[in-house]
Design a protein around this motif. Structure first.
Motif, PDB file in Angstrom:
ATOM      1  N   PRO A 157      20.406  10.327   6.082  1.00 47.82           N
ATOM      2  CA  PRO A 157      21.885  10.090   4.857  1.00 47.82           C
ATOM      3  C   PRO A 157      22.538   8.858   5.303  1.00 47.82           C
ATOM      4  N   ASP A 158      22.565   8.003   6.400  1.00 47.72           N
ATOM      5  CA  ASP A 158      22.922   6.679   7.394  1.00 47.72           C
ATOM      6  C   ASP A 158      22.089   5.651   7.100  1.00 47.72           C
ATOM      7  N   MET A 159      20.709   6.051   6.861  1.00 50.38           N
ATOM      8  CA  MET A 159      20.065   5.175   6.687  1.00 50.38           C
ATOM      9  C   MET A 159      19.298   4.427   4.695  1.00 50.38           C
ATOM     10  N   LEU A 160      18.527   3.548   5.191  1.00 53.00           N
ATOM     11  CA  LEU A 160      17.897   3.085   3.879  1.00 53.00           C
ATOM     12  C   LEU A 160      17.071   4.054   3.700  1.00 53.00           C
ATOM     13  N   SER A 161      16.529   3.477   1.996  1.00 50.35           N
ATOM     14  CA  SER A 161      16.225   4.649   1.257  1.00 50.35           C
ATOM     15  C   SER A 161      14.864   3.979   1.155  1.00 50.35           C
ATOM     16  N   PHE A 162      13.225   4.428   0.754  1.00 49.19           N
ATOM     17  CA  PHE A 162      12.443   4.006   0.955  1.00 49.19           C
ATOM     18  C   PHE A 162      11.930   2.933   0.264  1.00 49.19           C
ATOM     19  N   GLY A 163      12.674   3.134  -0.433  1.00 48.49           N
ATOM     20  CA  GLY A 163      12.594   1.273  -1.451  1.00 48.49           C
ATOM     21  C   GLY A 163      13.262   0.392  -1.020  1.00 48.49           C
ATOM     22  N   LYS A 164      14.600   0.367  -0.104  1.00 49.22           N
ATOM     23  CA  LYS A 164      15.360  -0.077  -0.164  1.00 49.22           C
ATOM     24  C   LYS A 164      14.262  -0.750   1.965  1.00 49.22           C
ATOM     25  N   GLN A 165      13.762  -0.422   2.418  1.00 49.72           N
ATOM     26  CA  GLN A 165      12.766  -0.462   2.998  1.00 49.72           C
ATOM     27  C   GLN A 165      12.029  -2.089   3.281  1.00 49.72           C
ATOM     28  N   SER A 166      11.502  -1.130   1.487  1.00 55.19           N
ATOM     29  CA  SER A 166      10.405  -2.725   1.114  1.00 55.19           C
ATOM     30  C   SER A 166      11.676  -4.061   0.998  1.00 55.19           C
ATOM     31  N   SER A 167      12.196  -3.341  -0.013  1.00 55.25           N
ATOM     32  CA  SER A 167      13.241  -5.090  -0.048  1.00 55.25           C
ATOM     33  C   SER A 167      14.211  -5.868   0.985  1.00 55.25           C
ATOM     34  N   ILE A 168      14.267  -4.480   2.030  1.00 61.63           N
ATOM     35  CA  ILE A 168      15.106  -5.611   3.254  1.00 61.63           C
ATOM     36  C   ILE A 168      13.918  -5.766   4.304  1.00 61.63           C
ATOM     37  N   ASP A 183       0.389  -1.410   0.072  1.00 60.54           N
ATOM     38  CA  ASP A 183       0.042  -0.050  -0.409  1.00 60.54           C
ATOM     39  C   ASP A 183       0.311   0.979   0.063  1.00 60.54           C
ATOM     40  N   TYR A 184       2.266   0.671   0.595  1.00 57.97           N
ATOM     41  CA  TYR A 184       2.748   3.126   1.007  1.00 57.97           C
ATOM     42  C   TYR A 184       3.321   2.908  -0.757  1.00 57.97           C
ATOM     43  N   LEU A 185       3.647   1.461  -1.155  1.00 54.35           N
ATOM     44  CA  LEU A 185       4.013   1.880  -2.523  1.00 54.35           C
ATOM     45  C   LEU A 185       3.326   2.177  -3.872  1.00 54.35           C
ATOM     46  N   ASP A 186       2.532   2.328  -3.123  1.00 52.02           N
ATOM     47  CA  ASP A 186       0.824   3.026  -4.045  1.00 52.02           C
ATOM     48  C   ASP A 186       0.815   4.586  -3.494  1.00 52.02           C
ATOM     49  N   HIS A 187       0.974   4.582  -2.440  1.00 53.25           N
ATOM     50  CA  HIS A 187       0.880   6.154  -1.422  1.00 53.25           C
ATOM     51  C   HIS A 187       1.899   6.677  -2.301  1.00 53.25           C
ATOM     52  N   ALA A 188       3.444   6.080  -2.296  1.00 51.60           N
ATOM     53  CA  ALA A 188       4.563   6.878  -3.137  1.00 51.60           C
ATOM     54  C   ALA A 188       4.447   7.021  -4.538  1.00 51.60           C
ATOM     55  N   GLN A 189       4.013   7.105  -4.642  1.00 53.55           N
ATOM     56  CA  GLN A 189       3.382   6.737  -6.362  1.00 53.55           C
ATOM     57  C   GLN A 189       2.289   8.185  -6.971  1.00 53.55           C
ATOM     58  N   ARG A 190       0.948   7.481  -5.992  1.00 53.77           N
ATOM     59  CA  ARG A 190       0.714   8.735  -5.727  1.00 53.77           C
ATOM     60  C   ARG A 190       1.137  10.439  -5.505  1.00 53.77           C
ATOM     61  N   LEU A 191       2.227  10.385  -4.423  1.00 56.86           N
ATOM     62  CA  LEU A 191       2.493  11.327  -4.048  1.00 56.86           C
ATOM     63  C   LEU A 191       3.202  11.898  -5.489  1.00 56.86           C
ATOM     64  N   GLU A 192       4.141  11.285  -5.763  1.00 54.55           N
ATOM     65  CA  GLU A 192       4.493  11.821  -6.909  1.00 54.55           C
ATOM     66  C   GLU A 192       4.610  11.905  -8.230  1.00 54.55           C
ATOM     67  N   ARG A 193       2.707  11.920  -8.495  1.00 54.89           N
ATOM     68  CA  ARG A 193       1.944  12.612  -9.337  1.00 54.89           C
ATOM     69  C   ARG A 193       2.126  13.639  -8.628  1.00 54.89           C
ATOM     70  N   SER A 194       1.130  13.422  -7.609  1.00 59.76           N
ATOM     71  CA  SER A 194       0.697  14.814  -7.504  1.00 59.76           C
ATOM     72  C   SER A 194       1.269  15.820  -6.954  1.00 59.76           C
ATOM     73  N   ARG A 195       2.938  15.328  -6.956  1.00 65.44           N
ATOM     74  CA  ARG A 195       3.589  16.876  -6.679  1.00 65.44           C
ATOM     75  C   ARG A 195       4.603  16.534  -8.117  1.00 65.44           C
ATOM     76  N   GLY A 196       4.123  16.250  -8.844  1.00 64.31           N
ATOM     77  CA  GLY A 196       4.966  16.524 -10.373  1.00 64.31           C
ATOM     78  C   GLY A 196       6.913  16.082 -10.310  1.00 64.31           C
ATOM     79  N   LEU A 197       6.961  14.751  -9.464  1.00 66.84           N
ATOM     80  CA  LEU A 197       8.197  14.054  -9.177  1.00 66.84           C
ATOM     81  C   LEU A 197       8.198  13.811 -10.126  1.00 66.84           C
ATOM     82  N   ALA A 198       9.829  13.675 -10.214  1.00 63.32           N
ATOM     83  CA  ALA A 198      10.110  11.781 -11.593  1.00 63.32           C
ATOM     84  C   ALA A 198       9.839  10.904 -10.660  1.00 63.32           C
ATOM     85  N   PRO A 199       9.283   9.864 -11.784  1.00 66.08           N
ATOM     86  CA  PRO A 199       8.850   8.332 -11.622  1.00 66.08           C
ATOM     87  C   PRO A 199      10.425   8.088 -10.231  1.00 66.08           C
TER      88      PRO A 199
END
Length: 239
Positions: free
Chosen positions: A111-122, A85-101
């Motif tokens: 800086p020393d923490m994993l990225s949002f995408g890495k949180q899912s994969s780990i 579900d959070y991945l869906d929220h992230a995509q909606r946020l990108e579309r609403s803010r005009g962010l790059a896919p």
């Protein structure tokens, strides 16, 4: 004195007293006074047990015994659905803010923490590692999916399949083993209960919580209801 009765979830009755009056073993009980001080063990599904101790006036003190399967597999399946579900929220946020896919996938709280995408994969890697250890299997090699939404969703789906293939009896002896935990998070030997309670479950949900925090920090409309996911109340508490 303890008696074990094969009662199916107290016959799904509103009270234990009514359930025992109608069904105890193969007989019928109409006078429950002899039960005072007795502990009744009720066998539920997947190795769960409920313990009822009758006190003065036939009130009950209740305790539950959960199996390793019930503590781990349903909770992890639930957490993986939240990640999806959070991945869906992230995509909606990108579309609403005009962010790059994929831009949100690279975001991190520090800086020393994993990225949002890495949180899912780990989280997926942690599920496979922890559950393999509990089943006394060789640990699988960590999977590093591409940091794209289709790849991450595919990895979540694969991990859900891994969990759904686990049968309760595969974890029957998990509590009786000791586990050698290597750094970096923790190190040393842990008993089964400590390993499950203090590492397996908190370690998994840490990454769900951090994914939530990243989305919230970026301005996504997510709250506690999203973190808790789709909760459903089942009749009698069991299904």
């Amino acid at each position: 004195m303890t008696f074990g009765y094969g009662i199916d979830a107290v016959d799904r009755t509103p009270t234990l007293r009514e359930g025992l009056t109608r069904r105890v073993g193969k007989g019928r009980v109409h006078d429950l006074r002899p039960l005072q001080g007795v502990i009744v063990t009720i066998r539920l599904r997947h190795g769960l047990q409920a313990y009822y101790r009758f006190t003065h006036g036939l009130s009950c003190e209740v305790a539950m015994s959960f199996s390793v399967y019930e503590i781990t597999v349903p909770a992890m399946l639930h957490g993986l659905r939240v990640h999806d579900d959070y991945l869906d929220h992230a995509q909606r946020l990108e579309r609403s803010r005009g962010l790059a896919p994929g831009e949100v996938l690279q975001a991190a709280l520090a800086p020393d923490m994993l990225s949002f995408g890495k949180q899912s994969s780990i989280s997926c890697n942690k599920v496979e590692a922890h559950m393999s250890k509990l089943m006394q299997r060789d640990l699988p090699a960590p999977v590093e999916p591409a940091m794209t939404y289709p790849a991450l969703k595919g990895r979540l789906l694969e991990t859900r399949g891994f969990l759904q293939a686990i049968e309760p009896n595969m974890l029957n002896s998990a509590q009786t083993h000791t586990y050698d935990i290597k750094p970096t998070i923790a190190h040393g030997w842990y008993g089964g209960d400590d390993y499950i309670r203090h590492l397996v479950i908190p370690d998994f949900f840490f990454h769900v919580a951090i994914a939530h925090a990243i989305l919230r920090h970026l301005g996504a409309q997510v709250g506690k209801r999203d973190y808790l996911g789709n909760l459903s109340q089942q009749s009698g508490g069991y299904s």
